[in-house]
Scaffold this motif. Structure first.
Motif, PDB file in Angstrom:
ATOM      1  N   LEU A 137       9.246   4.441   4.783  1.00 24.54           N
ATOM      2  CA  LEU A 137       8.417   3.327   4.315  1.00 24.54           C
ATOM      3  C   LEU A 137       8.005   3.629   2.878  1.00 24.54           C
ATOM      4  N   LEU A 138       8.324   2.706   1.985  1.00 26.12           N
ATOM      5  CA  LEU A 138       7.986   2.853   0.569  1.00 26.12           C
ATOM      6  C   LEU A 138       6.790   1.945   0.295  1.00 26.12           C
ATOM      7  N   VAL A 139       5.742   2.516  -0.250  1.00 23.89           N
ATOM      8  CA  VAL A 139       4.474   1.816  -0.261  1.00 23.89           C
ATOM      9  C   VAL A 139       3.995   1.479  -1.672  1.00 23.89           C
ATOM     10  N   HIS A 140       3.753   0.188  -1.903  1.00 22.22           N
ATOM     11  CA  HIS A 140       2.975  -0.193  -3.089  1.00 22.22           C
ATOM     12  C   HIS A 140       1.522  -0.052  -2.661  1.00 22.22           C
ATOM     13  N   GLY A 141       0.882   0.994  -3.147  1.00 17.08           N
ATOM     14  CA  GLY A 141      -0.420   1.368  -2.594  1.00 17.08           C
ATOM     15  C   GLY A 141      -1.614   0.813  -3.325  1.00 17.08           C
ATOM     16  N   GLU A 142      -1.855  -0.474  -3.176  1.00 18.52           N
ATOM     17  CA  GLU A 142      -3.072  -1.060  -3.743  1.00 18.52           C
ATOM     18  C   GLU A 142      -3.651  -2.067  -2.755  1.00 18.52           C
ATOM     19  N   VAL A 143      -4.977  -2.021  -2.571  1.00 16.70           N
ATOM     20  CA  VAL A 143      -5.615  -3.097  -1.811  1.00 16.70           C
ATOM     21  C   VAL A 143      -5.650  -4.329  -2.713  1.00 16.70           C
ATOM     22  N   THR A 144      -5.834  -5.469  -2.083  1.00 22.40           N
ATOM     23  CA  THR A 144      -5.715  -6.705  -2.869  1.00 22.40           C
ATOM     24  C   THR A 144      -7.011  -7.503  -2.959  1.00 22.40           C
ATOM     25  N   HIS A 145      -8.078  -7.060  -2.238  1.00 19.10           N
ATOM     26  CA  HIS A 145      -9.278  -7.908  -2.299  1.00 19.10           C
ATOM     27  C   HIS A 145      -9.821  -7.956  -3.720  1.00 19.10           C
ATOM     28  N   GLN A 146     -10.154  -9.153  -4.145  1.00 19.08           N
ATOM     29  CA  GLN A 146     -10.665  -9.365  -5.499  1.00 19.08           C
ATOM     30  C   GLN A 146     -11.990  -8.636  -5.722  1.00 19.08           C
ATOM     31  N   SER A 147     -12.674  -8.321  -4.630  1.00 21.37           N
ATOM     32  CA  SER A 147     -13.974  -7.646  -4.776  1.00 21.37           C
ATOM     33  C   SER A 147     -13.811  -6.190  -5.236  1.00 21.37           C
ATOM     34  N   ILE A 148     -12.616  -5.648  -5.086  1.00 18.49           N
ATOM     35  CA  ILE A 148     -12.398  -4.256  -5.512  1.00 18.49           C
ATOM     36  C   ILE A 148     -11.885  -4.243  -6.952  1.00 18.49           C
ATOM     37  N   ASP A 149     -12.515  -3.445  -7.762  1.00 19.49           N
ATOM     38  CA  ASP A 149     -12.126  -3.325  -9.163  1.00 19.49           C
ATOM     39  C   ASP A 149     -10.647  -2.943  -9.278  1.00 19.49           C
ATOM     40  N   LEU A 150      -9.976  -3.581 -10.218  1.00 24.95           N
ATOM     41  CA  LEU A 150      -8.535  -3.354 -10.417  1.00 24.95           C
ATOM     42  C   LEU A 150      -8.180  -1.868 -10.521  1.00 24.95           C
ATOM     43  N   PHE A 151      -9.047  -1.103 -11.181  1.00 27.11           N
ATOM     44  CA  PHE A 151      -8.754   0.314 -11.420  1.00 27.11           C
ATOM     45  C   PHE A 151      -8.992   1.175 -10.168  1.00 27.11           C
ATOM     46  N   ASP A 152      -9.645   0.609  -9.162  1.00 25.83           N
ATOM     47  CA  ASP A 152      -9.961   1.381  -7.950  1.00 25.83           C
ATOM     48  C   ASP A 152      -9.054   1.041  -6.766  1.00 25.83           C
ATOM     49  N   ARG A 153      -8.120   0.134  -6.984  1.00 26.19           N
ATOM     50  CA  ARG A 153      -7.379  -0.395  -5.836  1.00 26.19           C
ATOM     51  C   ARG A 153      -6.486   0.620  -5.144  1.00 26.19           C
ATOM     52  N   GLU A 154      -5.955   1.572  -5.895  1.00 27.23           N
ATOM     53  CA  GLU A 154      -5.099   2.592  -5.277  1.00 27.23           C
ATOM     54  C   GLU A 154      -5.951   3.553  -4.433  1.00 27.23           C
ATOM     55  N   ALA A 155      -7.065   3.987  -5.004  1.00 28.53           N
ATOM     56  CA  ALA A 155      -7.920   4.936  -4.267  1.00 28.53           C
ATOM     57  C   ALA A 155      -8.427   4.303  -2.965  1.00 28.53           C
ATOM     58  N   PHE A 156      -8.823   3.031  -3.006  1.00 25.96           N
ATOM     59  CA  PHE A 156      -9.272   2.358  -1.784  1.00 25.96           C
ATOM     60  C   PHE A 156      -8.141   2.253  -0.759  1.00 25.96           C
ATOM     61  N   PHE A 157      -6.956   2.013  -1.263  1.00 23.71           N
ATOM     62  CA  PHE A 157      -5.806   1.839  -0.362  1.00 23.71           C
ATOM     63  C   PHE A 157      -5.582   3.080   0.503  1.00 23.71           C
ATOM     64  N   ILE A 158      -5.790   4.248  -0.079  1.00 20.93           N
ATOM     65  CA  ILE A 158      -5.546   5.493   0.670  1.00 20.93           C
ATOM     66  C   ILE A 158      -6.421   5.525   1.923  1.00 20.93           C
ATOM     67  N   ASP A 159      -7.706   5.263   1.736  1.00 22.05           N
ATOM     68  CA  ASP A 159      -8.633   5.346   2.878  1.00 22.05           C
ATOM     69  C   ASP A 159      -8.521   4.152   3.817  1.00 22.05           C
ATOM     70  N   GLU A 160      -8.313   2.971   3.229  1.00 19.30           N
ATOM     71  CA  GLU A 160      -8.352   1.759   4.065  1.00 19.30           C
ATOM     72  C   GLU A 160      -7.052   1.462   4.780  1.00 19.30           C
ATOM     73  N   VAL A 161      -5.935   1.795   4.140  1.00 21.64           N
ATOM     74  CA  VAL A 161      -4.636   1.398   4.711  1.00 21.64           C
ATOM     75  C   VAL A 161      -3.733   2.598   4.998  1.00 21.64           C
ATOM     76  N   LEU A 162      -3.492   3.416   3.988  1.00 23.56           N
ATOM     77  CA  LEU A 162      -2.444   4.439   4.115  1.00 23.56           C
ATOM     78  C   LEU A 162      -2.776   5.511   5.148  1.00 23.56           C
ATOM     79  N   ASP A 163      -3.971   6.056   5.077  1.00 22.29           N
ATOM     80  CA  ASP A 163      -4.278   7.143   5.992  1.00 22.29           C
ATOM     81  C   ASP A 163      -4.342   6.648   7.450  1.00 22.29           C
TER      82      ASP A 163
END
Ligand code: DOR
Ligand code: ZN
Length: 349
Positions: A134-160
């Motif tokens: 599985l090849l992952v584009h690792g960013e959350v998409t909610h507009q409430s999350i700052d663009l620069f923080d989307r990868e870090a949020f993705f790790i905890d919310e989706v990837l892990d």
């Protein structure tokens, strides 16, 4: 050291587009790389194995036409909420190399992407069973999350959570841009938690987010995930050059016509394919680690995917070159990253 000869490299993350632009685009990559893993975010996206094999055929024809008959395009499937486990069986049968997860709305042509990853659990289970990555584009998409923080949020919310639900799933965290992503990959591998690796682009190794705003707004430095702070660039550079086999080359070279980059709402993507290996060489050399380039560019990716390493060699030289102002892409112009600037390394062939 002025010249360096290494095993032929592979690009493990490439956008080639389709149609009349294909010969122009594939020639840049085939000149330097033996193989490339081609992304499926076409319009419409490559959501079936049949579409992927037809696309692969068109790429091979374009490479042949461009004078590179030996170039090998490796293919990926675009994951949607509806991708069936049976499509995974077919993908393995047909030699596809991975399945790409685009969270819906995360980037260019991701509208058909996954809305809730839980919808894909039976398909992911099949992938884990058959060893398809599985090849992952690792960013959350909610507009409430700052663009620069989307990868870090993705790790905890989706990837892990996803990797905990599917511990045997092979995962490539694509074009990582943050220290958090580096730490996650390193810690998972140190703890023996599943098979995870990451690709790193040349532009994220060479630039921080200041590049986008240097003296005005510079659209050719805009990509997704967006360039981050210097502390993150340093973490990526340490990871890429540090000898870990969990990090490898993926340019994410993403061509867009000049007028669509230099636009009120410019497209995301940096075109780096034409000087890819020299850009990486410059990054590695900047920290005195040019000797680590070969494993990053030519071994780690093939080993992770379980594919043979390449046989041939390429040579680069520490000799300045000037990057052209633009290239032809069908009827359009294409502006490379760093256009008209000087690079310290040159590709000799
Ligand atoms: O900057 C980007 N451009 N990031 C992506 O994830 C997609 C790519 C593209 O296809 O243009
Ligand atoms: Zn990409």
């Amino acid at each position: 050291m002025n010249k360096l000869t290494i095993t032929c490299p592979d690009d493990w993350h490439l956008h080639l587009r389709d149609g009349e632009v294909l010969p122009d685009l594939v020639s840049h990559t085939a000149r330097q790389f033996s193989r490339a893993l081609v992304m499926p975010n076409l319009k419409p996206p490559v959501t079936t194995v049949e579409q992927a094999t037809q696309y692969q055929h068109r790429i091979k024809e374009a490479a042949q036409q461009a004078g590179y008959p030996d170039f090998v395009p490796l293919m990926t499937l675009y994951l949607t909420d509806k991708t069936a486990p049976s499509e995974i069986d077919l993908a393995v049968e047909q030699g596809l190399v991975g399945v790409k997860l685009y969270p819906a709305g995360a980037t260019t042509n991701s509208d058909a992407g996954v809305t809730h990853i839980e919808h894909c659990d039976s398909t992911l289970a099949r992938m884990a069973e058959l060893g398809l990555a599985l090849l992952v584009h690792g960013e959350v998409t909610h507009q409430s999350i700052d663009l620069f923080d989307r990868e870090a949020f993705f790790i905890d919310e989706v990837l892990d959570p996803l990797r905990k639900r599917h511990p045997r799933l092979k995962v490539v965290f694509e074009h990582i841009t943050t220290k958090q992503a580096v730490d996650y990959v390193e810690q998972s591998s140190a703890l023996g938690q599943g098979q995870i690796a990451a690709t790193i682009t040349a532009h994220h190794l060479l630039y921080n987010r200041n590049a986008i705003f240097q003296g005005g707004i510079r659209p050719h430095y805009y990509c997704l995930p967006v360039l981050k702070r210097e502390v993150h660039r340093q973490a990526l550079l340490a990871a890429a050059t540090g000898g870990s086999n969990r990090f490898f080359l993926g340019t994410d070279s993403a061509p867009h016509a000049k007028h669509l980059k230099e636009h009120t709402c410019g497209c995301a993507g940096c075109f780096t394919a034409a000087q890819a290996i020299e850009l990486y060489a410059q990054a590695f050399d900047s920290v005195g680690k040019i000797q680590q380039l070969e494993s990053f560019a030519s071994f780690n990716g093939a080993d992770f995917y379980g594919l043979p390493r390449n046989q041939g060699q390429i040579t680069i030289e520490k000799k300045p070159q000037k990057i052209p102002a633009n290239y032809v892409m069908g009827k359009e112009l294409l502006v490379p990253l760093n256009a008209e600037e000087s690079l310290e390394w040159s590709f000799l062939g």
